[in-house]
Design a protein around this motif. Structure first.
Motif, mmCIF file in Angstrom:
data_model
loop_
_atom_site.group_PDB
_atom_site.id
_atom_site.type_symbol
_atom_site.label_atom_id
_atom_site.label_comp_id
_atom_site.label_asym_id
_atom_site.label_seq_id
_atom_site.Cartn_x
_atom_site.Cartn_y
_atom_site.Cartn_z
ATOM 1 N N VAL A 259 9.682 25.466 60.747
ATOM 2 C CA VAL A 259 8.852 24.659 59.847
ATOM 3 C C VAL A 259 9.799 23.761 59.057
ATOM 4 C CG1 VAL A 259 7.226 24.643 57.910
ATOM 5 C CG2 VAL A 259 7.061 26.428 59.663
ATOM 6 N N ASN A 260 9.439 22.491 58.937
ATOM 7 C CA ASN A 260 10.290 21.488 58.315
ATOM 8 C C ASN A 260 9.507 20.714 57.266
ATOM 9 O OD1 ASN A 260 12.578 21.267 60.703
ATOM 10 N ND2 ASN A 260 10.532 21.589 61.518
ATOM 11 N N ARG A 261 10.247 20.047 56.369
ATOM 12 C CA ARG A 261 9.598 19.121 55.449
ATOM 13 C C ARG A 261 10.573 17.991 55.124
ATOM 14 N NH1 ARG A 261 9.302 22.291 49.544
ATOM 15 N NH2 ARG A 261 11.569 22.408 49.196
ATOM 16 N N ALA A 262 10.004 16.886 54.645
ATOM 17 C CA ALA A 262 10.809 15.745 54.215
ATOM 18 C C ALA A 262 9.985 14.923 53.238
ATOM 19 C CB ALA A 262 11.223 14.880 55.406
ATOM 20 N N PRO A 263 10.647 14.279 52.260
ATOM 21 C CA PRO A 263 9.915 13.428 51.309
ATOM 22 C C PRO A 263 9.423 12.163 52.001
ATOM 23 C CG PRO A 263 12.270 13.271 50.935
ATOM 24 C CD PRO A 263 12.083 14.344 51.956
ATOM 25 N N THR B 50 15.444 12.814 55.126
ATOM 26 C CA THR B 50 16.211 13.829 55.838
ATOM 27 C C THR B 50 15.393 15.109 55.915
ATOM 28 O OG1 THR B 50 18.279 12.898 55.013
ATOM 29 C CG2 THR B 50 18.353 15.147 55.884
ATOM 30 N N PRO B 51 15.033 15.558 57.133
ATOM 31 C CA PRO B 51 14.251 16.790 57.237
ATOM 32 C C PRO B 51 15.024 18.009 56.733
ATOM 33 C CG PRO B 51 14.158 15.536 59.288
ATOM 34 C CD PRO B 51 15.221 14.910 58.447
ATOM 35 N N GLU B 52 14.287 18.894 56.094
ATOM 36 C CA GLU B 52 14.820 20.172 55.629
ATOM 37 C C GLU B 52 14.132 21.281 56.407
ATOM 38 O OE1 GLU B 52 14.750 22.857 51.490
ATOM 39 O OE2 GLU B 52 13.696 20.921 51.605
ATOM 40 N N ILE B 53 14.923 22.159 57.040
ATOM 41 C CA ILE B 53 14.361 23.283 57.779
ATOM 42 C C ILE B 53 14.048 24.405 56.799
ATOM 43 C CG2 ILE B 53 14.796 25.034 59.527
ATOM 44 C CD1 ILE B 53 16.550 23.028 60.982
ATOM 45 N N LEU B 54 12.779 24.858 56.805
ATOM 46 C CA LEU B 54 12.312 25.852 55.838
ATOM 47 C C LEU B 54 12.204 27.246 56.440
ATOM 48 C CD1 LEU B 54 9.420 23.709 54.346
ATOM 49 C CD2 LEU B 54 11.748 23.930 53.445
ATOM 50 N N LEU B 55 11.672 27.346 57.645
ATOM 51 C CA LEU B 55 11.525 28.615 58.350
ATOM 52 C C LEU B 55 12.108 28.465 59.745
ATOM 53 C CD1 LEU B 55 7.832 29.713 57.550
ATOM 54 C CD2 LEU B 55 9.919 30.421 56.389
ATOM 55 N N THR B 56 12.730 29.517 60.246
ATOM 56 C CA THR B 56 13.303 29.508 61.593
ATOM 57 C C THR B 56 12.825 30.746 62.357
ATOM 58 O OG1 THR B 56 15.276 30.713 60.851
ATOM 59 C CG2 THR B 56 15.376 28.302 60.793
ATOM 60 N N HIS B 57 13.191 30.803 63.635
ATOM 61 C CA HIS B 57 12.921 31.950 64.491
ATOM 62 C C HIS B 57 11.428 32.217 64.650
ATOM 63 C CE1 HIS B 57 17.113 32.650 63.143
ATOM 64 N NE2 HIS B 57 17.276 33.017 64.405
ATOM 65 N N LEU B 58 10.626 31.147 64.659
ATOM 66 C CA LEU B 58 9.235 31.310 65.059
ATOM 67 C C LEU B 58 9.187 31.486 66.573
ATOM 68 C CD1 LEU B 58 7.582 28.466 62.937
ATOM 69 C CD2 LEU B 58 7.908 30.865 62.310
#
Length: 301
Positions: free
Chosen positions: A222-226, A235-243
């Motif tokens: 899951v990613n987010r960016a302004p 710049t995307p920020e990775i919030l959750l990994t290993h889905l």
């Protein structure tokens, strides 16, 4: 006494295709509908008491549809019949304009309609015909709408794990004199993504969130960016990994929470920054879309 109750509405594409609802902690699971034809995107109009979802159908067959039920699963109705949309994916309910928006994967387009299924429109057409359809970079999947900013957002996922995914933006309405296939207002916000799927907006913070099914480390995340970074590029920020093949995403900005599904059958809850991640449901089948709704206390679900 609380005036509202919070529920999550989740789609499961295996086991014959089901729509179910649960509390935000995963308790009190209730199956509302069965027999859905590969359901993928879900949206809730809490005020009117309706849940909408897309059915992909058989992707090569151009037989997708959109259905609606009451919050307790009653009064099941097809509002966009088979063949009007090819392979509908993520579904978005836009409350201000009273419209449904969705990505049509093999149809290579972004579409919308009124809440009764009338006035179906194509807003973006990324390709035409069988030759274009074989080019998966044209496949439109996720969709989000910012009525205040006047923008429509969508993802074009590209082939599996290919690193050719994009997230794009255009005006909500077609520019005067232009067609869905030849819009002059389309912006590419992100490209070179592993395989972006569903989108969600936090309009107050002007932040875009998305799931990605591609390979780690940037995929299955899951990613987010302004949307409007004050100094330089987004710049995307990775919030959750290993889905395990992440798909569905819904936000609760008021309580700083997100809920995420994956095809392995898990529903995750986490803070909007990815903190405090936990599984609230596991091994529920092939989960796809998820939507959160605040319902008046006493509503039958």
């Amino acid at each position: 006494m609380p005036q509202h109750q919070e529920r999550l509405f989740v789609l499961e594409a295996s086991s014959g295709g089901r729509l179910f609802s649960v509390n935000p902690d995963g308790s009190d699971k209730k199956v509302l509908v069965t027999g859905c034809r590969i359901p993928d995107g879900v949206a809730v109009d809490a005020a009117a008491g309706h849940v909408y979802w897309t059915n992909m159908g058989v992707p090569p067959e151009n037989d997708g549809s959109i259905e609606r039920v009451d919050l307790d699963g009653g009064n099941r109705t097809t509002i966009v019949p088979s063949g009007v949309t090819h392979t509908p994916k993520q579904l978005h309910f836009e409350a201000a304009g009273r419209k449904l928006y969705w990505g049509d994967r093999e149809g290579m387009r972004v579409m919308r309609c009124d809440l009764d299924g009338s006035h179906v429109e194509t807003l973006v057409q990324a390709g035409q015909g069988a030759d274009d359809r074989r080019d998966e970079t044209r496949w439109c999947v996720g969709v989000a709408v910012d009525p205040v900013g006047g923008h429509l957002y969508w993802s074009q996922k590209g082939p599996s794990d290919a690193g050719l995914g994009k997230i794009l933006r255009a005006g909500i309405d077609l520019p005067a004199g232009q067609s869905a296939a030849e819009r002059g207002d389309i912006e590419v916000l992100f490209e070179g993504l592993p395989e972006p799927i569903d989108l969600e907006l936090d309009p107050l913070q002007q932040m875009l969130y998305w799931t990605d099914r591609g390979d780690p480390p940037r995929g299955n995340t899951v990613n987010r960016a302004p949307l409007h970074p004050p100094d330089g590029p987004r710049t995307p920020e990775i919030l959750l990994t290993h889905l395990m093949e992440g798909i569905g995403l819904t936000l609760d900005p008021d309580d700083d929470r997100m809920y995420v599904t994956d095809l392995a059958g898990n529903v995750y809850a986490a803070g909007l920054d990815g903190s405090d991640r936990r599984e609230i449901l596991v091994l529920q089948g092939n989960l796809t879309g998820i939507a959160r709704a605040m319902l008046p206390t006493g509503t039958r679900v």
